[in-house]
Design a protein around this motif. Structure first.
Motif, PDB file in Angstrom:
ATOM      1  N   GLU A  55      66.457  49.091  46.559  1.00  0.00           N
ATOM      2  CA  GLU A  55      67.013  47.866  47.136  1.00  0.00           C
ATOM      3  C   GLU A  55      66.772  46.678  46.199  1.00  0.00           C
ATOM      4  N   SER A  98      70.657  43.699  40.099  1.00  0.00           N
ATOM      5  CA  SER A  98      71.936  43.973  39.422  1.00  0.00           C
ATOM      6  C   SER A  98      73.053  43.117  39.996  1.00  0.00           C
ATOM      7  N   ASN A 130      68.919  47.022  43.025  1.00  0.00           N
ATOM      8  CA  ASN A 130      70.327  46.764  43.335  1.00  0.00           C
ATOM      9  C   ASN A 130      70.577  45.268  43.533  1.00  0.00           C
TER      10      ASN A 130
END
Length: 102
Positions: free
Chosen positions: A67, A73, A70
């Motif tokens: 999590e 990113s 991500n």
């Protein structure tokens, strides 16, 4: 001199600049990176405990790490992940250098 101090000094000597430690990179959540080069939007995460069922080696820890990475990113951060034993290795410095150069 601690491993952290040696790593910071090594980064500076290799021309990639001193990283910020425990850098809070998320605008709303309390996520922090072990090391960061904010001007280049690069985060370095040292994933300890992968083989010893530590935080990063259990299902819940892996899901939380996914999590977090991500989110990084999605916000435009490049995240490099290493093991503690690799912190002072040339390949880690090379990863960071290559990321900064691109």
């Amino acid at each position: 001199m601690s491993v952290v101090e040696i790593f910071i000094q090594t980064c500076d000597q290799y021309g990639i600049g001193k990283p910020v430690t425990e850098f809070k990179w998320h605008p709303k959540r309390k996520f922090r990176a072990d090391y960061a080069w904010p001007n280049h939007r690069i985060l370095l995460e040292v994933q300890g405990g992968v083989w010893s069922k530590g935080k990063h080696g259990r299902g819940s820890g892996i899901v939380k790490d996914m999590e977090k990475l991500n989110e990084a990113s999605a916000l435009g951060w490049l995240t490099i992940q290493i093991l503690p034993k690799d912190l002072l290795k040339v390949k880690t410095i090379d990863y960071i250098h290559d990321a900064i150069s691109n």
